[in-house]
Design a protein around this motif. Structure first.
Motif, short mmCIF file in Angstrom:
data_model
loop_
_atom_site.label_atom_id
_atom_site.label_comp_id
_atom_site.label_asym_id
_atom_site.label_seq_id
_atom_site.Cartn_x
_atom_site.Cartn_y
_atom_site.Cartn_z
N ALA A 13 -37.53 -6.67 41.46
CA ALA A 13 -38.80 -7.40 41.56
C ALA A 13 -39.87 -6.72 40.73
N HIS A 14 -39.89 -5.39 40.75
CA HIS A 14 -40.87 -4.64 39.97
C HIS A 14 -40.71 -4.92 38.47
N GLU A 15 -39.47 -4.94 38.01
CA GLU A 15 -39.21 -5.21 36.59
C GLU A 15 -39.67 -6.61 36.21
N ARG A 16 -39.39 -7.60 37.07
CA ARG A 16 -39.80 -8.97 36.77
C ARG A 16 -41.32 -9.10 36.76
N MET A 17 -42.00 -8.46 37.71
CA MET A 17 -43.45 -8.57 37.76
C MET A 17 -44.11 -7.89 36.57
N ASN A 60 -45.69 -12.78 44.12
CA ASN A 60 -46.70 -12.99 43.09
C ASN A 60 -48.02 -13.43 43.70
N ASN A 61 -47.96 -14.28 44.73
CA ASN A 61 -49.20 -14.70 45.41
C ASN A 61 -49.92 -13.49 46.01
N GLU A 62 -49.14 -12.56 46.55
CA GLU A 62 -49.72 -11.34 47.11
C GLU A 62 -50.40 -10.51 46.02
N ILE A 63 -49.76 -10.42 44.86
CA ILE A 63 -50.32 -9.65 43.76
C ILE A 63 -51.59 -10.31 43.22
N VAL A 64 -51.56 -11.63 43.08
CA VAL A 64 -52.74 -12.36 42.59
C VAL A 64 -53.91 -12.17 43.54
N SER A 65 -53.65 -12.24 44.83
CA SER A 65 -54.72 -12.05 45.81
C SER A 65 -55.32 -10.65 45.70
N ALA A 66 -54.47 -9.65 45.50
CA ALA A 66 -54.96 -8.27 45.36
C ALA A 66 -55.77 -8.11 44.08
#
Length: 235
Positions: free
Chosen positions: A54-58, A9-15
């Motif tokens: 992980a994709h489903e949860r995100m 999630n941190n990686e996604i937020v940064s992107a």
């Protein structure tokens, strides 16, 4: 909840934070919010390319109810209390317990609250820090700071998919047979009576069970703001 989800999630937020702002003037015929959503979905798909779970949860975290999704499908869960992104409690079989999951960040929790409020058509403000509505088969209560403390607090009371009957209450040994017969006699005799109890004690369930005994030819007048009461006739 695994540390790998938090890291992901941190990686996604940064992107997401590195995305250039959407200029609606460069998107003829398109909606800027929709374009932004598509960009976030692309980021999630790239970040979770090796894990379907992980994709489903995100996807749920950013566009659904996140850690609450499984609770909506559990018939034994009657109430969900969210005291903040990392504090979720549930009422299950009449008992409160802490749910061993959380929103992955304060950002996704804020997005969830905004999305839920928009879909339910409710709004809380400093002038009126509380709001009530209905969403996804639940009666919801929303409270915002400073009235709710440091975090936005959301309470979701699930509507029963099948209203209770006196026979159903008897099958669960809710009361002695003679007490249930007394209730039926009160309703049949058109007597006045009170149903009193604490939160979650079953007041609405008992009222629904009593209403279910009414004749189809009985005229019913309900002065109540909850949609959880089911009238068995159209009169």
């Amino acid at each position: 909840m695994g540390a790998e989800l938090l890291e992901l999630n941190n990686e996604i937020v940064s992107a997401i934070e590195r995305l250039p702002p959407v200029d609606p003037h460069t998107l003829p015929g398109r909606n800027g919010a929709l374009e932004g959503e598509e960009r976030v979905r692309e980021i999630i798909s790239r970040a979770c390319a090796t894990s379907g779970e992980a994709h489903e949860r995100m996807q749920s975290e950013y566009f659904g109810a996140g850690p609450l999704e499984r609770l909506f499908s559990d018939p034994e869960v009657t109430e969900i209390i969210v005291n903040g992104p990392d504090s979720i409690w549930i009422e299950k079989n009449g008992q409160l317990e802490e749910w061993q999951d959380r929103f992955l960040s304060a950002l996704t929790y804020r997005n969830f609250v905004a999305r839920m409020s928009r879909e339910a058509g409710i709004q809380a403000s400093l002038d009126c820090p509380f709001a009530d509505g209905h969403w996804r088969g639940c009666r919801i209560h929303l409270a915002i700071p400073p009235a709710s403390g440091a975090n936005v607090v959301v309470t979701l009371r699930k509507h029963a998919s099948t209203p209770w009957t006196l026979a159903g209450l008897a099958a669960r040994n809710w009361a002695r047979p003679e007490a249930l017969h007394a209730l039926e006699d009160l309703v049949g005799g058109r007597k006045n009576f009170l149903v009193v109890g604490g939160t979650g004690s079953g007041k609405t369930s008992v009222l629904n069970a009593c209403l279910a005994t009414l004749s189809e030819r009985e005229r019913t007048l309900i002065i109540e703001d909850t949609s959880e009461l089911r009238v068995p006739n159209r009169v």
